[in-house]
Design an enzyme around this catalytic site. Sequence first.
Site, PDB file in Angstrom:
ATOM      1  N   TYR A   1      50.533  47.321  32.035  1.00  0.00           N
ATOM      2  CA  TYR A   1      49.734  46.466  32.916  1.00  0.00           C
ATOM      3  C   TYR A   1      48.250  46.632  32.619  1.00  0.00           C
ATOM      4  O   TYR A   1      47.509  45.649  32.476  1.00  0.00           O
ATOM      5  CB  TYR A   1      50.033  46.818  34.376  1.00  0.00           C
ATOM      6  CG  TYR A   1      49.198  46.056  35.378  1.00  0.00           C
ATOM      7  CD1 TYR A   1      49.479  44.726  35.679  1.00  0.00           C
ATOM      8  CD2 TYR A   1      48.135  46.662  36.047  1.00  0.00           C
ATOM      9  CE1 TYR A   1      48.723  44.027  36.612  1.00  0.00           C
ATOM     10  CE2 TYR A   1      47.379  45.979  36.976  1.00  0.00           C
ATOM     11  CZ  TYR A   1      47.671  44.656  37.252  1.00  0.00           C
ATOM     12  OH  TYR A   1      46.911  43.961  38.173  1.00  0.00           O
TER      13      TYR A   1
ATOM     14  N   THR B   1      44.955  28.928  39.071  1.00  0.00           N
ATOM     15  CA  THR B   1      46.324  29.383  38.867  1.00  0.00           C
ATOM     16  C   THR B   1      46.672  30.484  39.870  1.00  0.00           C
ATOM     17  O   THR B   1      45.790  31.135  40.430  1.00  0.00           O
ATOM     18  CB  THR B   1      46.531  29.928  37.441  1.00  0.00           C
ATOM     19  OG1 THR B   1      45.818  31.170  37.302  1.00  0.00           O
ATOM     20  CG2 THR B   1      46.032  28.941  36.400  1.00  0.00           C
TER      21      THR B   1
ATOM     22  N   GLY C   1      48.541  35.747  48.130  1.00  0.00           N
ATOM     23  CA  GLY C   1      47.606  36.806  47.784  1.00  0.00           C
ATOM     24  C   GLY C   1      46.199  36.326  47.480  1.00  0.00           C
ATOM     25  O   GLY C   1      45.635  35.468  48.169  1.00  0.00           O
ATOM     26  N   ILE C   2      45.624  36.887  46.418  1.00  0.00           N
ATOM     27  CA  ILE C   2      44.249  36.576  46.046  1.00  0.00           C
ATOM     28  C   ILE C   2      44.095  35.102  45.699  1.00  0.00           C
ATOM     29  O   ILE C   2      43.118  34.458  46.102  1.00  0.00           O
ATOM     30  CB  ILE C   2      43.810  37.468  44.870  1.00  0.00           C
ATOM     31  CG1 ILE C   2      43.647  38.918  45.348  1.00  0.00           C
ATOM     32  CG2 ILE C   2      42.503  36.970  44.263  1.00  0.00           C
ATOM     33  CD1 ILE C   2      43.366  39.909  44.238  1.00  0.00           C
ATOM     34  N   GLY C   3      45.047  34.540  44.968  1.00  0.00           N
ATOM     35  CA  GLY C   3      44.946  33.132  44.578  1.00  0.00           C
ATOM     36  C   GLY C   3      44.898  32.203  45.771  1.00  0.00           C
ATOM     37  O   GLY C   3      44.104  31.257  45.813  1.00  0.00           O
TER      38      GLY C   3
END
Length: 223
Positions: free
Chosen positions: A133, A6, A11-13
Amino acid sequence: MHILLTGCSSGIGLAIAHHLLAQGHEVTGVSRRAPPCDAERFHWLQADLGAPDAAAAWLTEGCAFNALVHAAGVMYTGAVADYDDALAARMWALHVAAPSFLLKALLEAQAPLQRIVLIGSRTQQGAVGKSSYAASKAAQQGLIRSWAMELVTSGTTVNLVAPGATRTPMLEDPARARVAPRLPPMGRFIEPEEIAASVAFLLSEEARSITGQTLTVCAGASL
């Protein structure tokens, strides 16, 4: 290995997607926006995981995923006095409800799951101006510890990677202007590829005995 990933659009994904594809894995990515990825072994599904009940309809049958990597995330900042219930609820939905619903759907579909990795945050330890968060990310530790206990006899490992400030679009998001990221003690922000490599290790056969753990990658910010 066929991996359900997901938050693959940036970015990181996105870094995780590229890293796993380079290793020869098959990746099915889920995101709201199409990722800049056209590899032969990459498949994209459009979904808003902020509404997971509708987003996981495609998991009901023919599910052959060996791993789930939940990298989708969003950050809204603000002091306690600025608490916004709607924004807090969206972070909870994306960071906690979405992976819970996806795992439930995968188990019901009898997916041959070997690995589960969630992308958390070093902020789960608490941070000024990020209470909602931090709370949603801290909840992920409860998820992975509990899931690891429930799934340990099946051989499925469940772990969490908790990055510090990482060089992604979220780092420069105007929505967090009042809570600017701090440069880690090592003098540099973490690169997405570093997190991708950590995830790849936890998915590997060499990590088959690691479960219920949090790997913090923070360039010394936790010291």
